[in-house]
Design a protein around this motif. Structure first.
Motif, PDB file in Angstrom:
ATOM      1  N   TYR A  18     -38.713  24.158  15.139  1.00 55.86           N
ATOM      2  CA  TYR A  18     -40.046  24.895  15.407  1.00 55.86           C
ATOM      3  C   TYR A  18     -40.623  24.943  16.824  1.00 55.86           C
ATOM      4  N   ALA A  61     -45.148  19.659  16.559  1.00 58.67           N
ATOM      5  CA  ALA A  61     -45.006  20.251  15.162  1.00 58.67           C
ATOM      6  C   ALA A  61     -44.832  19.171  14.249  1.00 58.67           C
ATOM      7  N   TRP A  68     -45.767  23.283   7.692  1.00 58.08           N
ATOM      8  CA  TRP A  68     -45.842  22.895   9.237  1.00 58.08           C
ATOM      9  C   TRP A  68     -46.674  23.604   9.812  1.00 58.08           C
ATOM     10  N   ALA A  81     -46.853  26.873  11.852  1.00 54.43           N
ATOM     11  CA  ALA A  81     -45.608  27.080  12.347  1.00 54.43           C
ATOM     12  C   ALA A  81     -44.860  28.232  11.864  1.00 54.43           C
TER      13      ALA A  81
END
Length: 98
Positions: A18, A61, A68, A81
């Motif tokens: 991410y 993250a 997320w 995310a």
């Protein structure tokens, strides 16, 4: 996990993946990024405005009950995310020279 086209479960994405994805987006917006992997701590993405090196931030993250998210270092959410463009837009705006 969700099934992919082959009927198997898609691999879970990692925190580092991410952060790398966000880093790629931020580089396209003219910012400098460095993935930081400190021992015993969560990885973060160090972001800097190359035109004003005092404008920096460490992005995290983290996964919560609702998925997320990207987070500012002061524990405020940036964006989910899965919405990398929105996260990159917000980070670029905050680190912009006004």
């Amino acid at each position: 996990m969700t099934p992919d086209d082959t009927g198997t479960a898609a691999p879970a994405r990692t925190r580092i993946e991410y952060l790398e994805e966000l880093g790629d987006e931020l580089v396209q917006r003219g910012l400098r990024v460095r993935l930081t992997l400190p021992r015993g701590q969560s990885p973060s993405l160090h972001v800097m405005n190359p035109d004003a090196s005092a404008l920096t931030e460490n992005i995290l993250a983290e996964r919560g009950a609702d998925g997320w998210w990207y987070w500012w270092s002061w524990a405020e959410r940036i964006a989910p995310a899965d919405d990398v463009a929105a996260a990159a837009d917000r980070v670029a705006l905050v680190l912009a020279v006004h």
